[in-house]
Write a protein that holds these residues in place. Structure first.
Motif: not given
Length: 528
Positions: A206, A199, A242
């Motif tokens: 990501r 993370k 995200e």
């Protein structure tokens, strides 16, 4: 287009309009980018510079095409979303997907040196594209969630894979270690063996990148007192989020839900098969001759900006021919190509199973490869002329059931070559002699072939039939079998008792392809 007995071949073209109210998404993927990244020594598992190059190209696409209002990408792929009211290219799937892939490829080659100043671009990249026809904004939401989920899963796996390889494992050992592992197991592997908290990796890797247009205030001029005059302008914004499919992300940007619609609620489990069912795919009829025809997009402007010689610029035509030769060398399933001006027709063998005859992939891969070559080879033909902006080409694929109809198609294109070249030669000679373009058009209105020939001969001392064949006949590109070096070990042809190896060379010719003599001299071109 010229009026001729061959024009009936146009009836074989099929419409592929994406009907309202479907939202149009164009997804592009790099063709064989595993090899491309290896040849160009991209850092593994992620090369930040290469990703920034992709993002810069995507930004250029949004700037070039106002109807594209959102884009999401990672690795070597990008998805471009058109506003719901778009009528771009009459919503024709093949034209849209080819144009986006072509322009993206051109920008990629153009910007390469900016991002990799010390690394040579070893060969032309190409991109395959497809249309996803989203029946509603809810389908678009699921699609975007699916692509971002794929970004996460792929990046997590690749990070594990390359860390294991760098630690000394072989590729096969690494595949075996990661086989059937789940997300949590891969996170633990990274942390326990390599001290990596997944993370904490860069969000670019990501989460991927999304771009959209927002209104920003810009100074457009100054008044007489020197005070800035500001206006709202739409500009591309790059963000990393995200969850780009979340209602909270989407609805906080007014430009997105104005152009595409609101996301009514957040989504749960993603069903990729559900999204894939909306992919707009057309498989070309088996055992038919397939012609991929590409055309320069807005090449009237392109030729003016780059000061091409009128009515014909021989260097520009030879650049087109050079790109066509490269396409035949790259795609062995192409049997023949014919080109004139800013267009080229590529004939796929009737038994070809290239890309499983998926129309979108054939069109986009070839058009983007052609465009990349055009940019790469520009300096070879115009060493003292700067390429001022990236060119682009659109394409379509049409099936012809018999070789007779295929030859009529090619005859139609050569008739069109003659008609257009004769008219343009007259037109530009009149303009160069002092007439305005409107006067030249009026002067030539209703004239026939004989009258145009007489005009050229009597007023300008030009015998049309003595002009270079490349202008009058266009260019044919095909493979010619040649006898190469003498070998002792193998060979199919015997000359004076010696064994020679027979090879194929791609050649450019300027022949009359309407006459059957050409095809009789080269029977191998259309033989199965």
């Amino acid at each position: 287009m010229a009026n001729s007995k061959y024009e009936y071949v146009k009836s074989f073209e099929v419409e592929d309009e994406v009907m309202f109210p479907n939202l149009i998404v164009i997804r592009i993927d790099g063709c064989d980018f595993s090899r491309f990244s290896q040849v160009h020594q991209f850092e593994k598992p992620n090369d930040e510079t290469a990703l920034n190059l992709m993002n810069s190209c995507a930004s250029a696409v949004l700037e070039e095409f106002p109807d594209i209002v959102f884009a999401y990408g990672y690795s070597d792929e990008f998805s471009f979303v058109f506003k719901k009211t778009s009528r771009f290219y009459q919503r024709r799937a093949s034209k849209i997907l080819s144009l986006v892939a072509s322009f993206f490829a051109a920008v990629y080659v153009t910007k390469w040196e900016e991002f990799f100043p010390s690394r040579k671009l070893e060969y032309a990249p190409s991109f395959a594209s497809k249309v996803v026809s989203c029946a509603s904004v809810e389908v678009l939401q699921v699609y975007l969630a699916w692509r971002q989920h794929d970004c996460h899963i792929s990046n997590q796996y690749d990070t594990c894979f390359w860390m294991l390889v760098k630690s000394g494992k072989t590729l096969s050992e690494t595949h075996e270690i990661l086989k059937d592992t789940q997300k949590q197991q891969r996170n633990e592997l990274l942390f326990q063996q390599f001290g990596i908290n997944y993370k904490m990796l860069p969000v670019l890797f990501r989460q991927g990148s999304c771009l959209f247009k927002t209104k920003v205030e810009e100074t457009v001029k100054h008044d007489e007192n020197g005070n800035p005059v500001k206006r709202l302008r739409r500009r591309e914004t790059l963000v990393h989020s995200e969850n780009i499919a979340a209602r909270s992300f989407w609805n906080e940007h007014s430009s997105l839900h104005k152009d595409l619609g609101h996301f009514p609620k957040d989504i749960g489990k993603i069903e990729p098969d559900y999204v894939k069912s909306f992919q707009f795919e057309n498989r070309l009829l088996p055992l038919t001759w397939v012609v991929l025809r590409i055309d320069g997009c807005h090449f009237h402007r392109f030729s003016e900006v780059h000061e091409f010689e009128k009515p014909n610029d021989e260097k520009a035509l030879k650049l087109m021919n050079s790109c066509a030769v490269a396409v035949l060398e790259e795609f062995q399933d192409i049997a023949f190509a014919y080109g004139v001006s800013d267009e080229y027709s590529f004939v796929l063998k009737n038994e070809s199973e290239l890309y499983k005859r998926q129309s979108s992939k054939i069109i986009s891969a070839m058009v983007s490869f052609f465009t990349s070559k055009y940019v790469l080879r520009w300096a070879d033909f115009f060493p003292h002329k700067e390429l001022k902006y990236p060119p682009s080409f659109d394409g379509r694929a049409v099936c012809y059931p018999t070789s007779k109809i295929l030859l009529d198609y090619l005859a139609w294109r050569q008739v069109d070559c003659h008609t257009n070249n004769q008219y343009n030669t007259c037109f530009w000679m009149l303009v160069k002699s002092g007439k305005s373009k409107t006067q030249a058009q009026e002067y030539l209105k209703g004239t026939q072939t004989r009258e145009k020939n007489e005009l050229l001969s009597q007023q300008f001392g030009i015998e049309y039939n003595s002009l270079p064949l490349i202008f009058r006949m266009g260019s044919s590109v095909f493979r010619l079998k040649t006898q190469e070096r003498v070998t002792e070990e193998k060979g199919e042809v015997s000359v004076s008792g010696k064994q020679v190896e027979e090879e194929e060379e791609v050649v450019v010719d300027h022949s009359n392809i309407i006459d059957q003599c050409f095809w009789q001299q080269h029977p191998h071109i259309l033989s199965s």
